[in-house]
Design a protein around this motif. Structure first.
Motif, PDB file in Angstrom:
ATOM      1  N   ALA A 151     -20.628  21.107  22.297  1.00  0.00           N
ATOM      2  CA  ALA A 151     -21.412  20.791  23.499  1.00  0.00           C
ATOM      3  C   ALA A 151     -22.424  19.682  23.204  1.00  0.00           C
ATOM      4  O   ALA A 151     -22.625  18.768  24.025  1.00  0.00           O
ATOM      5  N   GLU A 152     -23.039  19.750  22.041  1.00  0.00           N
ATOM      6  CA  GLU A 152     -24.005  18.702  21.673  1.00  0.00           C
ATOM      7  C   GLU A 152     -23.308  17.363  21.457  1.00  0.00           C
ATOM      8  O   GLU A 152     -23.838  16.305  21.795  1.00  0.00           O
ATOM      9  N   GLN A 153     -22.117  17.418  20.888  1.00  0.00           N
ATOM     10  CA  GLN A 153     -21.357  16.175  20.704  1.00  0.00           C
ATOM     11  C   GLN A 153     -20.996  15.570  22.055  1.00  0.00           C
ATOM     12  O   GLN A 153     -21.085  14.351  22.247  1.00  0.00           O
ATOM     13  N   MET A 154     -20.593  16.418  22.992  1.00  0.00           N
ATOM     14  CA  MET A 154     -20.246  15.925  24.325  1.00  0.00           C
ATOM     15  C   MET A 154     -21.470  15.296  25.001  1.00  0.00           C
ATOM     16  O   MET A 154     -21.379  14.241  25.630  1.00  0.00           O
ATOM     17  N   GLU A 155     -22.598  15.960  24.858  1.00  0.00           N
ATOM     18  CA  GLU A 155     -23.816  15.448  25.505  1.00  0.00           C
ATOM     19  C   GLU A 155     -24.226  14.111  24.896  1.00  0.00           C
ATOM     20  O   GLU A 155     -24.616  13.185  25.604  1.00  0.00           O
ATOM     21  N   ALA A 156     -24.132  14.022  23.575  1.00  0.00           N
ATOM     22  CA  ALA A 156     -24.549  12.787  22.896  1.00  0.00           C
ATOM     23  C   ALA A 156     -23.470  11.713  22.952  1.00  0.00           C
ATOM     24  O   ALA A 156     -23.732  10.537  22.683  1.00  0.00           O
ATOM     25  N   GLY A 157     -22.236  12.121  23.249  1.00  0.00           N
ATOM     26  CA  GLY A 157     -21.130  11.163  23.221  1.00  0.00           C
ATOM     27  C   GLY A 157     -20.803  10.709  21.812  1.00  0.00           C
ATOM     28  O   GLY A 157     -20.208   9.641  21.624  1.00  0.00           O
ATOM     29  N   ALA A 158     -21.179  11.497  20.822  1.00  0.00           N
ATOM     30  CA  ALA A 158     -20.929  11.130  19.421  1.00  0.00           C
ATOM     31  C   ALA A 158     -20.874  12.391  18.569  1.00  0.00           C
ATOM     32  O   ALA A 158     -21.537  13.383  18.873  1.00  0.00           O
ATOM     33  N   HIS A 159     -20.091  12.312  17.494  1.00  0.00           N
ATOM     34  CA  HIS A 159     -19.970  13.478  16.616  1.00  0.00           C
ATOM     35  C   HIS A 159     -21.191  13.663  15.750  1.00  0.00           C
ATOM     36  O   HIS A 159     -21.491  14.771  15.298  1.00  0.00           O
ATOM     37  N   SER A 160     -21.877  12.576  15.461  1.00  0.00           N
ATOM     38  CA  SER A 160     -22.961  12.628  14.476  1.00  0.00           C
ATOM     39  C   SER A 160     -23.974  11.538  14.786  1.00  0.00           C
ATOM     40  O   SER A 160     -23.642  10.525  15.397  1.00  0.00           O
ATOM     41  N   ALA A 161     -25.187  11.762  14.336  1.00  0.00           N
ATOM     42  CA  ALA A 161     -26.206  10.726  14.510  1.00  0.00           C
ATOM     43  C   ALA A 161     -26.055   9.620  13.463  1.00  0.00           C
ATOM     44  O   ALA A 161     -26.616   8.536  13.619  1.00  0.00           O
ATOM     45  N   ILE A 162     -25.316   9.911  12.400  1.00  0.00           N
ATOM     46  CA  ILE A 162     -25.163   8.920  11.327  1.00  0.00           C
ATOM     47  C   ILE A 162     -23.943   8.060  11.616  1.00  0.00           C
ATOM     48  O   ILE A 162     -22.820   8.551  11.703  1.00  0.00           O
ATOM     49  N   LYS A 163     -24.175   6.775  11.771  1.00  0.00           N
ATOM     50  CA  LYS A 163     -23.045   5.859  12.003  1.00  0.00           C
ATOM     51  C   LYS A 163     -22.430   5.515  10.643  1.00  0.00           C
ATOM     52  O   LYS A 163     -23.132   5.066   9.739  1.00  0.00           O
ATOM     53  N   PRO A 164     -21.112   5.719  10.492  1.00  0.00           N
ATOM     54  CA  PRO A 164     -20.517   5.532   9.164  1.00  0.00           C
ATOM     55  C   PRO A 164     -20.773   4.140   8.588  1.00  0.00           C
ATOM     56  O   PRO A 164     -21.031   4.005   7.380  1.00  0.00           O
ATOM     57  N   GLY A 165     -20.736   3.121   9.462  1.00  0.00           N
ATOM     58  CA  GLY A 165     -20.914   1.758   8.971  1.00  0.00           C
ATOM     59  C   GLY A 165     -22.290   1.478   8.373  1.00  0.00           C
ATOM     60  O   GLY A 165     -22.480   0.476   7.677  1.00  0.00           O
ATOM     61  N   THR A 166     -23.250   2.379   8.621  1.00  0.00           N
ATOM     62  CA  THR A 166     -24.579   2.194   8.038  1.00  0.00           C
ATOM     63  C   THR A 166     -24.677   2.809   6.649  1.00  0.00           C
ATOM     64  O   THR A 166     -25.701   2.681   5.988  1.00  0.00           O
ATOM     65  N   THR A 167     -23.615   3.499   6.211  1.00  0.00           N
ATOM     66  CA  THR A 167     -23.696   4.200   4.923  1.00  0.00           C
ATOM     67  C   THR A 167     -23.013   3.439   3.797  1.00  0.00           C
ATOM     68  O   THR A 167     -22.991   3.899   2.663  1.00  0.00           O
ATOM     69  N   TYR A 168     -22.412   2.297   4.106  1.00  0.00           N
ATOM     70  CA  TYR A 168     -21.773   1.490   3.064  1.00  0.00           C
ATOM     71  C   TYR A 168     -21.753   0.046   3.537  1.00  0.00           C
ATOM     72  O   TYR A 168     -21.871  -0.224   4.731  1.00  0.00           O
TER      73      TYR A 168
END
Lengths: 145, 485
Positions: free
Chosen positions: B57-74
């Motif tokens: 439900a939180e993912q649906m509300e945010a429109g994203a699986h996670s707050a961490i964008k993968p491209g920011t981690t490498y």
């Protein structure tokens, strides 16, 4: 074959449109977008009846969902469509033809799904039911049992 | 933020000793834990997850699986983006639920065709674990598929309803063309409704595909497990060839825990980065990152409508998969799409007479495609464009389409371009019997640190054209049993 002078005029108008349209942002459908999309859809499915405000909502949702169509690229296509020269321009520039083909197919798909039509609408007034992506189990074609 | 019953602040575990420490909570870690909890030796478990726990439900509300964008981690200087999810459930969140097994020949690529590498076990060894993983995920599938991928148990769920073009092809090519095996429920399960072909699988609006959120929370909430979210593992500390402690960071600072068995499942970019920061292993650590290569085609049908199947991809064809051609060009799987990926056709009366096909081709892992550390100690991905082997495989498969589609009324077939990524990162900690050529052994134990297991697709020695997640799950069940039973 389009004469060189005409190609130059078309190219100039595209560049001008891109330059102007890139300079501003606004809420709702951009000027000319509703008219252009209506023109494109009419070319594909024939005349249709739909309240202007409902159609504007469709255009707004469509442009928001297809982010690449809410930028100046879409404005350029809209201007060319509204000026009645989009087909000529597409014949002159294969890259534009490909963009136009994508836009036409996306607009047709989203409009058909958002209004529930599965063919030319005829004179029946159409209602805007929301974009396909805004629903859950709303695939009109799937056989589930 | 959603919570697990056993969610524990990192400060509460700092300094403690655990029998087993698992890093990451995606397919590799989740299925390892599922198996590990059946064995007494597993003892007390600490699970460290970098991301947050975000409910469906939180993912649906945010429109994203996670707050961490993968491209920011490498950082990335390879030719493509690398997609993944950092958060509870990892790749179980963002996957599409496609679950073909690897082909028996995939495990013997070098022996059969003289290219790539063999796996240290074969299809028959993994087969029982495939069945178990399929049971856990309630996989829907087509029993006729046993003609290509032998199986000892039926699929847990019946096959999805084929689209009209798929049904015609299946009738004409019954040993090559099958209903897509998938974790998108055909029938409702205790925790998931049946798929209704809403075509938005990345974040299914009705939660019909298998995810850790909807199907594995009981495992992660087991009384033996302590779960820490927001815990980014920095490095491992070794002593006398064993990993002794795990150093991780949270919003409140740096912490250390010690453990007897360490299980690393932080994906094929971040797992090698952790090992590189730890100074563990040979020069092979981080090398061989790869994924399959994909192109798209659109088949214009003549008089046949598409889109009437019961899920997003209804057909899978093996007509370009295996044979001596693999000496020089990659095997290809053909995915038959039950969706309007390129839109309806514009011609009146022919809107649905289009069949999108995705051609996914195996790639040969190359040592030069690798993870290194940047000056800040973060992963940097280096990689070249897809190989001629993969591109030739795609071209070969495309050219075979008229033959493969012979049972369909085809007007024309058009190429629709190269897919930017398959979102399957694999192979940076490859598995093998020879420590000089691999990072982990046949049981996924690190060749040097014998209390360190690596789970996930980072251990793949070669690249199948098939989606990796089911194989990752099966391998984790196998690794857990071989280590702890």
């Amino acid at each position: 074959m389009i004469p060189v002078r005409r190609r130059t005029v078309i190219a100039a108008s595209v560049v001008t449109v891109l330059a102007v349209a890139g300079g501003f942002e606004m809420a709702g459908p951009r000027p000319g977008q509703s008219k252009a999309l209506r023109g494109i859809l009419q070319r594909m499915i024939g005349d249709f009846t739909m309240e202007e405000s409902a159609f504007d909502r469709f255009v707004e949702d469509f442009c928001a969902a297809k982010a690449h169509w809410s930028t100046f690229e879409a404005d350029a296509l809209a201007i060319l469509e509204n000026a009645g020269i989009i087909r000529s321009a597409a014949r002159a520039y294969p890259g534009l033809a490909s963009k136009l083909d994508q836009l036409e197919r996306q607009a047709l798909t989203e409009f058909a799904l958002a209004t529930g039509i599965q063919g030319p609408p005829g004179s029946h007034p159409l209602a805007y039911l929301g974009l396909f992506a805004s629903g859950a189990c709303n695939n009109p074609f799937a056989r589930l049992a | 933020m959603a919570r697990l019953k056993n969610l524990t602040p990192a400060e509460n575990v700092a300094g403690q000793h655990f029998d087993t420490i698992i890093i990451g909570s995606g397919f590799g870690s989740g299925f390892f834990l599922l198996e590990a909890l059946k064995h007494k030796r597993t003892g007390r478990v600490l699970l460290l997850e970098w991301g947050e726990i975000r409910s469906h439900a939180e993912q649906m509300e945010a429109g994203a699986h996670s707050a961490i964008k993968p491209g920011t981690t490498y950082t990335n200087s390879s030719a493509k983006p690398w997609n993944f999810t950092i958060g509870f459930g990892g790749g179980t969140n963002c996957w599409f639920g496609q679950t073909p097994r690897f082909h028996p020949s995939d495990f013997r690529l070098h022996s059969l065709y003289g290219v790539g590498r063999d796996w240290p076990f074969d299809y028959a060894e993994l087969e029982p674990y495939y069945c178990e993983a399929e049971e856990v995920m309630a996989i829907s599938g087509d029993e006729d598929m046993a003609a290509v991928l032998p199986r000892s148990r039926p699929f847990p769920q019946p096959a999805h309803i084929l689209s009209t073009p798929d049904a015609m092809l299946k009738k004409a090519r019954k040993d090559m063309h099958f209903a897509m095996p998938t974790a998108r429920a055909r029938l409702a399960t205790d925790s998931r409704p049946a798929c209704c072909a809403n075509l938005r699988c990345t974040l299914c609006p009705i939660d019909a595909k298998f995810t850790a959120n909807n199907s594995l929370t009981g495992v992660f909430e087991h009384p033996s497990v302590t779960f820490c979210a927001g815990a980014r593992v920095d490095h491992l500390e070794t002593e006398n060839g064993l990993v002794r402690s795990v150093h991780f960071e949270t919003g409140t600072g740096s912490h250390t825990v010690s453990g007897d068995l360490i299980v690393l499942g932080a994906n094929a970019i971040h797992s090698p980065a952790i090992l590189l920061r730890s100074g563990i292993g040979s020069g092979l650590t981080g090398r061989g990152l790869h994924e399959a290569y994909g192109i798209e085609a659109e088949v214009m049908l003549d008089g046949i409508d598409n889109f009437d199947g019961s899920t997003i991809t209804t057909g899978l064809d093996y007509g370009a998969y295996d044979g001596p051609f693999r000496k020089t060009s990659g095997s290809a799987l053909l995915y038959f799409e039950n969706r309007w990926k390129f839109g309806f056709r514009p011609e009146t009366g022919r809107w649905r007479q289009t069949l999108p096909i995705v051609i996914v081709v195996e790639e040969l892992p190359r040592d030069g495609d690798r993870i290194e550390l940047d000056p800040n100690g973060q992963p940097h991905v280096i990689g070249e464009a897809p190989s001629a082997y993969a591109r030739d495989g795609a071209e070969r498969a495309f050219n075979l389409l008229p033959e493969i589609l012979a049972a369909l009324p085809v007007e024309r077939i058009e190429k629709r371009g190269v897919r930017p990524t398959e979102s399957h990162l694999q192979g940076s900690l490859r598995m093998g019997t020879d420590p000089a050529r691999s990072v982990v052994d046949h049981n996924q134990i690190h060749h040097v640190c014998r209390n360190l297991a690596v789970v996930g697709s980072s251990v793949f020695p070669s690249c199948s054209a098939a989606n990796p997640s089911l194989t990752v799950a099966a391998m984790s069940l196998r690794a857990g049993r071989s280590l702890l039973a």
